[in-house]
Scaffold this motif. Structure first.
Motif, short mmCIF file in Angstrom:
data_model
loop_
_atom_site.label_atom_id
_atom_site.label_comp_id
_atom_site.label_asym_id
_atom_site.label_seq_id
_atom_site.Cartn_x
_atom_site.Cartn_y
_atom_site.Cartn_z
N LYS A 1 41.15 39.52 33.94
CA LYS A 1 39.93 40.30 32.79
C LYS A 1 39.77 41.33 32.90
O LYS A 1 39.89 42.26 31.91
CB LYS A 1 38.67 39.11 32.83
CG LYS A 1 38.84 37.77 32.89
CD LYS A 1 37.76 36.87 32.54
CE LYS A 1 36.74 37.22 33.78
NZ LYS A 1 37.14 36.49 34.97
N SER A 2 39.19 41.88 34.21
CA SER A 2 38.81 43.22 34.53
C SER A 2 40.12 44.32 34.30
O SER A 2 40.15 45.33 33.97
CB SER A 2 38.13 43.30 35.93
OG SER A 2 37.06 42.65 35.84
N VAL A 3 41.22 43.60 34.89
CA VAL A 3 42.49 44.62 35.17
C VAL A 3 42.87 44.86 33.48
O VAL A 3 43.43 45.98 33.21
CB VAL A 3 43.53 43.67 35.96
CG1 VAL A 3 44.81 44.56 35.72
CG2 VAL A 3 43.08 43.60 37.37
N ALA B 1 32.25 45.49 27.81
CA ALA B 1 31.29 45.07 28.80
C ALA B 1 31.97 44.15 29.88
O ALA B 1 32.12 43.11 29.43
CB ALA B 1 30.05 44.55 28.19
N ASP B 2 32.26 44.48 31.09
CA ASP B 2 32.73 43.63 32.08
C ASP B 2 31.73 42.79 32.86
O ASP B 2 30.86 43.55 33.73
CB ASP B 2 33.57 44.61 33.27
CG ASP B 2 34.72 43.68 33.95
OD1 ASP B 2 34.34 42.42 33.91
OD2 ASP B 2 35.35 43.98 34.42
N GLU B 3 31.36 41.83 32.61
CA GLU B 3 30.31 40.96 33.35
C GLU B 3 29.07 41.53 33.42
O GLU B 3 28.58 41.74 34.54
CB GLU B 3 30.92 40.56 34.56
CG GLU B 3 32.24 40.02 34.48
CD GLU B 3 32.55 38.72 35.44
OE1 GLU B 3 31.42 38.17 35.77
OE2 GLU B 3 33.70 38.36 35.72
N PRO B 4 28.63 42.26 32.30
CA PRO B 4 27.40 42.98 32.17
C PRO B 4 26.24 42.26 32.66
O PRO B 4 25.21 43.11 33.29
CB PRO B 4 27.07 43.29 30.65
CG PRO B 4 27.63 42.48 30.21
CD PRO B 4 28.78 41.84 30.85
MG MG Z 1 36.32 41.18 37.05
#
Ligand code: MG
Ligand code: ADP
Ligand code: SF4
Lengths: 313, 345
Positions: free
Chosen positions: B63-65, B195-198
């Motif tokens: 997800k983050s990549v 928003a990455d796991e905010p």
């Molecule tokens: Mg991540």
């Protein structure tokens, strides 16, 4: 910030008392009779010896003598040598020489060490990085005694005889700041290597930090990401090293001062230990400790300037 | 050659055809000592203006990549994008020059991160960090930028913003720090916010407040929102649609209510069953057995087959494509019909 400064200053007092007492006790615990040392091989008249003992408080308990000593430090003359001179006159000019030498070394160290370290970190894994690593290994592996004499010969003597350039004086302090360049560099060599490695590690670690990624994600240009967001954070550990190193450089100046014949405190310390002039030895070491403590204080304050988390603790 | 800059106001028909942001068959791999890590293997999703997409999946699913590839903040090398497109208003940003991309990053596509304490620079005041957006990108004076920072801190509802603008990140609570991150991200009115796991680092009550804030800001500004999370419970109220990721792929995408009602992939079903629910109080929580696959050594066939309770022999050999179920829904499972009907055991 003001409260932080006052707190740190107050904290320095017990450190100062503790360290001076330790030095005092250690030097006076050394074997040998200083009164006898004054006379060399000759026999000392017992009455004269007793008078001198009285005069220098040699019969009092250690703690009392330490009290007298503190009084002398506060009055600024650091006591009297067994030969009758105020210790402070022996210091005259000598601390200045060593301080100039150590400061020059520190400047070399900061500029070259931090510069090379940053460069290596930015070119990580490429040939520049590897060349810098090799250079630092070279620096630590050559003893000061060797690098000192080689540089003295090449830059001081041969540059003059073969090319007629007499820029670097071979010895002495008659040429002002130029006299300190060679010895300052020689004194700095090992520290340059360490600081280069430390800077490289520190910047590389900072570049991996989340807030650097944030700065990139904010669309900041690379120069700004490095120069504003990463640099300041990566400097924090370096300041500590530099501050602590000023004391180490002053203590380590003996060899450099001898090679380049600089009339500094290192030479004096060596002579005084040899001659068993305890008041001078204690005086010199006390001033060195003072400088060390002040340097540490400056480091703490710089630290607080660089890192608000410390300031607001 | 065509000017690579992107028009803010494309012709109306183009808007109709092309969503705001399209991730199309994106592949990202990392060169490591152990070999090539294929972190993202053909991810596609779209976000429209005013729409929220939740990207859901276990930790390590890519997800983050994917988000970092959209932002262009991957370190390349070790990362490489061998295939795929990221189209923003119709232009593939992966093809843009670094300079052109710098005009989009942070200004038109912004991102906030999981851990606001480490994501904010500890040695600068929050006002300085928010104001930097205006100073650097808009050439504002220090003073004006600082006023803007106060305005934004008000907007994300940080109490006593004017007094606190010169405080440092460590002087704020976790929730307030995340609000500061949000203020910084929305500073220049981005069209897309990732928003990455905010809320992952926050406690439950604060999580809900931050989610509400994001939803409210999105309504006001009509931006596209990509909400990355591994916790379906957090995004259910905010998201319009969901993309479920597994081992670098999208395994199901659907509108939120569709997937809630009836998941079309065994993995989504497992995730749903593992959310605590009021009506199931007292019963044991379901947990998907096993671990996600090693990206260096992916299982053949369906990457989920070692953990799948429905696995059939052909799952081990045939990679399932993303079957289109409807215009808004797809599932990468050979047996999605049976999963939907509940006829597989
Ligand atoms: Mg991540
Ligand atoms: N710089 C990197 N080098 C090697 N592998 C990486 C790197 N960054 C991420 N990965 C790998 O990519 C995979 C996906 O990571 P990520 O997108 O962060 O997962 P998540 O879904 O939890 O956000 C992980 O398995 C991770 O190990
Ligand atoms: S394709 Fe097979 S193994 Fe993969 S999710 Fe569907 S049923 Fe399970």
């Amino acid at each position: 910030m003001g409260r932080f400064v006052i707190r740190r200053l107050l904290q320095a007092i017990p450190v100062l008392l503790g360290t001076t007492f330790l030095i005092f006790a250690i030097v006076y615990a050394l074997p040998g009779d200083p009164i006898q040392a004054l006379a060399g091989e000759r026999r000392v008249d017992p009455i004269l010896a007793a008078t001198l003992r009285e005069q220098f408080h040699l019969n009092d308990p250690l703690i009392v003598r330490y009290g007298y000593y503190l009084r002398d430090i506060v009055s600024g003359n650091f006591g009297t040598t067994f030969r009758g001179l105020p210790v402070s006159t022996i210091f005259e000019g000598k601390f200045a020489v060593t301080l100039k030498l150590a400061t020059t070394a520190l400047l070399f160290e900061a500029v070259i060490g931090i510069g090379l370290g940053l460069w290596a970190a930015l070119r990580r894994g490429r040939w520049e990085d590897k060349a810098i690593l090799a250079f630092t290994l070279l620096l630590v592996s050559i003893p000061t005694l060797v690098s000192g004499f080689v540089l003295q010969l090449v830059l001081g003597v041969q540059l003059k005889t073969s090319l007629g350039i007499a820029f670097f004086p071979v010895a002495g302090v008659q040429d002002g700041i130029r006299s300190y360049l060679l010895p300052g560099f020689v004194l700095a060599t090992v520290s340059i290597a360490y600081l280069t490695r430390l800077t490289r590690t520190s910047l590389m670690e900072t570049l991996r930090a989340d807030y650097v990624r944030t700065a990139v994600a904010k669309g900041m240009p690379r120069s700004r990401v490095l120069g504003r967001h990463a640099l300041r954070n990566s400097l924090i550990p370096l300041v500590t090293y530099l501050g602590a190193d000023l004391g180490a450089l002053m203590g380590g100046a003996v060899i450099t001062e001898t090679i380049f014949n600089l009339p500094g405190i290192g030479q004096q310390l060596f002579t005084s230990v040899y001659l068993r002039e305890n008041p001078v030895v204690v005086g010199i070491v006390t001033v060195l400790v003072l400088i060390y403590i002040v340097a540490n204080l400056v480091v703490d304050l710089l630290y607080a300037v660089l890192d608000p988390r410390i300031r607001y603790e | 050659m065509k000017n690579p800059s992107i028009d803010t106001h494309p012709p109306a028909d183009e808007v109709a055809q092309e969503p705001l942001l399209v991730v199309d068959n994106l592949h990202v791999e990392f060169a490591t000592r152990q070999g090539v890590v294929r972190a993202v293997n053909g991810v596609s999703y779209t976000v429209n203006a005013g729409e929220s997409l939740a990207v859901l999946g276990e930790s390590g699913s890519g997800k983050s990549v994917t988000a970092q590839a959209i932002m262009g903040i991957l370190d390349m090398p070790p990362a490489r994008i061998p295939k795929g497109e990221v189209r923003f208003r119709g232009t593939d940003v992966l093809q843009l020059s670094e300079q052109a991309r710098g005009q989009i990053r942070g200004q038109r596509i912004a991102m906030i991160f999981q851990d606001a304490l480490s994501a904010l620079n500890p040695v600068f005041t929050v006002g300085w960090q928010i104001g930097e957006m205006f100073r650097v990108h808009r050439g504002m004076s220090r003073r004006d930028a600082n006023n803007k920072a106060v305005e934004l801190m008000d907007r994300v509802r940080i109490p006593a913003a004017r007094q606190r603008v010169n405080d440092y990140p460590h002087q704020f609570s976790g929730g307030m720090r995340q609000r500061i991150m949000i203020a910084m991200a929305i500073a220049l009115d981005p069209e897309v916010l990732i928003a990455d796991e905010p809320t992952t680092a926050l406690d439950v009550t604060v999580q809900a407040q931050i989610m509400d804030l994001l939803a409210e800001l999105q309504r006001e500004s009509n931006m596209g929102l990509i909400l990355i999370t591994h916790d379906l419970g957090v995004v259910a109220d905010v998201a319009d649609k969901i993309a479920v990721m597994y081992a670098g792929r999208i395994v199901e995408h659907a509108l939120v209510h569709d997937i809630y009602k009836n998941p079309a992939h065994p993995y989504s079903k497992g995730l749903l069953d593992s959310i605590p629910r009021v009506d199931m109080k007292g019963q044991e929580l379901y947990a998907i057995k096993g671990l996600p696959p090693n990206l260096l050594n992916m299982p053949p066939g369906c990457a989920f087959h070692p953990r799948c309770p429905y696995g059939r022999p052909n799952c081990v050999t045939d990679v399932p494509p993303l079957y289109e179920i409807s215009g808004t829904r797809g599932s990468a499972c050979h047996y999605y019909r049976e999963v939907l009907d509940g006829t597989v055991q």
